[in-house]
Design a protein around this motif. Structure first.
Motif, mmCIF file in Angstrom:
data_model
loop_
_atom_site.group_PDB
_atom_site.id
_atom_site.type_symbol
_atom_site.label_atom_id
_atom_site.label_comp_id
_atom_site.label_asym_id
_atom_site.label_seq_id
_atom_site.Cartn_x
_atom_site.Cartn_y
_atom_site.Cartn_z
ATOM 1 N N ILE A 1 -2.041 -37.603 -48.183
ATOM 2 C CA ILE A 1 -1.924 -36.465 -47.454
ATOM 3 C C ILE A 1 -0.313 -36.493 -47.174
ATOM 4 O O ILE A 1 0.002 -37.259 -46.189
ATOM 5 N N ASP A 2 0.642 -35.637 -47.839
ATOM 6 C CA ASP A 2 1.752 -35.669 -47.430
ATOM 7 C C ASP A 2 2.237 -34.371 -46.592
ATOM 8 O O ASP A 2 2.385 -33.455 -46.880
ATOM 9 N N GLU A 3 2.293 -34.733 -45.312
ATOM 10 C CA GLU A 3 2.411 -33.727 -44.307
ATOM 11 C C GLU A 3 3.798 -32.905 -44.523
ATOM 12 O O GLU A 3 3.784 -31.653 -44.177
ATOM 13 N N ILE A 4 4.856 -33.303 -45.143
ATOM 14 C CA ILE A 4 5.969 -32.604 -45.312
ATOM 15 C C ILE A 4 5.875 -31.596 -46.228
ATOM 16 O O ILE A 4 6.425 -30.335 -46.110
ATOM 17 N N VAL A 5 4.894 -31.626 -47.225
ATOM 18 C CA VAL A 5 4.823 -30.568 -48.257
ATOM 19 C C VAL A 5 3.905 -29.552 -47.522
ATOM 20 O O VAL A 5 4.267 -28.347 -47.711
ATOM 21 N N GLY A 6 2.872 -29.599 -46.607
ATOM 22 C CA GLY A 6 2.530 -28.585 -46.033
ATOM 23 C C GLY A 6 3.497 -27.842 -44.996
ATOM 24 O O GLY A 6 3.673 -26.459 -45.106
ATOM 25 N N HIS A 7 4.447 -28.538 -44.521
ATOM 26 C CA HIS A 7 5.322 -27.881 -43.684
ATOM 27 C C HIS A 7 6.632 -27.202 -44.753
ATOM 28 O O HIS A 7 7.087 -25.938 -44.220
ATOM 29 N N ILE A 8 6.876 -27.570 -45.625
ATOM 30 C CA ILE A 8 7.853 -26.778 -46.732
ATOM 31 C C ILE A 8 7.026 -25.738 -47.094
ATOM 32 O O ILE A 8 7.688 -24.680 -47.368
ATOM 33 N N TYR A 9 5.755 -25.743 -47.558
ATOM 34 C CA TYR A 9 4.942 -24.543 -47.825
ATOM 35 C C TYR A 9 4.975 -23.371 -46.903
ATOM 36 O O TYR A 9 5.368 -22.336 -47.192
ATOM 37 N N LEU A 10 5.065 -23.952 -45.449
ATOM 38 C CA LEU A 10 4.848 -22.916 -44.510
ATOM 39 C C LEU A 10 6.264 -22.230 -44.341
ATOM 40 O O LEU A 10 6.487 -20.975 -44.045
#
Length: 230
Positions: free
Chosen positions: A96-105
């Motif tokens: 679960i790479d949180e930064i990936v989700g933030h970059i998506y958003l």
């Protein structure tokens, strides 16, 4: 009468107990629960509920430190959404790479909300810089950026705004940039593929269609048969 007693009973519970109950329910039920009363709505607006939900669902993410770079880590609900996206939409190899989700958003906001989105080269460069600032290799940064671009494009709403956005991305001039800042072949292919399949009927006339097809021919040969014919 019994239903009224049960509803009254849950209302007398303190907030922290209600939060413990809510976070154990499926997330798809949270919106209806939040609409039950002003108190419940206030609870769902609080960072306490979202932080508790993160600790319950992704306990390893609780103590994650903030990272450097142009895209910050938000708190509360947006952080929960970012973690969900990282796990369910991007699926980063069992982690679960949180930064990936933030970059998506970040990318989705720039493309959907901005009145005049920056050129894709600037958005792509910002994403690459963020991954490199977080310690990812150049190859991994380029790979993740491509995955995020494709995921965002796949999840854009099907409306005229998206059609004009995709058309602008397809017609952007090529700018020579060194790897990994160069635009991804796979991402550009998905832009054209979506235009010529999902949005074919949005072209105003044959001239409009053939203008975009000309850009596709300058980048991809041979063209797939599904792109041809207006």
């Amino acid at each position: 009468m019994r239903k009224q007693i049960e509803e009254g009973s849950i209302e007398i519970l303190p907030d922290h107990i209600l939060v413990e109950i809510f976070i154990k329910l499926p997330a798809c039920q949270w919106a209806p629960i939040a609409s039950v009363s002003k108190r419940f709505a206030t609870i769902f607006r609080s960072d306490f509920l979202w932080d508790s939900a993160i600790a319950h669902t992704w306990p390893r993410s609780v103590h994650m430190k903030k990272w450097p770079g142009p895209i910050p880590r938000c708190s509360g609900r947006r952080r929960y959404v970012a973690l969900y996206i990282s796990e369910k939409i991007i699926g980063t190899e069992n982690e679960i790479d949180e930064i990936v989700g933030h970059i998506y958003l970040y990318l989705k906001d720039q493309l959907e909300i901005s009145i005049s989105p920056p050129p894709s080269s600037i958005l792509h460069g910002t994403i690459i810089d963020q991954f490199i600032a977080c310690g990812r290799s150049r190859d991994r940064a380029h790979e993740l950026a491509s995955q995020i671009w494709i995921a965002v494009i796949n999840n854009l709403e099907e409306n005229n705004c998206t059609f004009f956005l995709l058309k602008r991305l397809a017609q952007e001039g090529d700018i020579f940039l060194p790897y990994p800042y160069s635009r991804s072949y796979e991402v550009l292919w998905r832009v054209f593929d979506k235009l010529f399949t999902d949005f074919r009927d949005c072209f105003n006339n044959c001239s409009d269609y053939y203008d975009v097809l000309g850009f596709a021919k300058s980048r991809f040969l041979p063209l797939p048969s599904t792109w041809l014919g207006y």
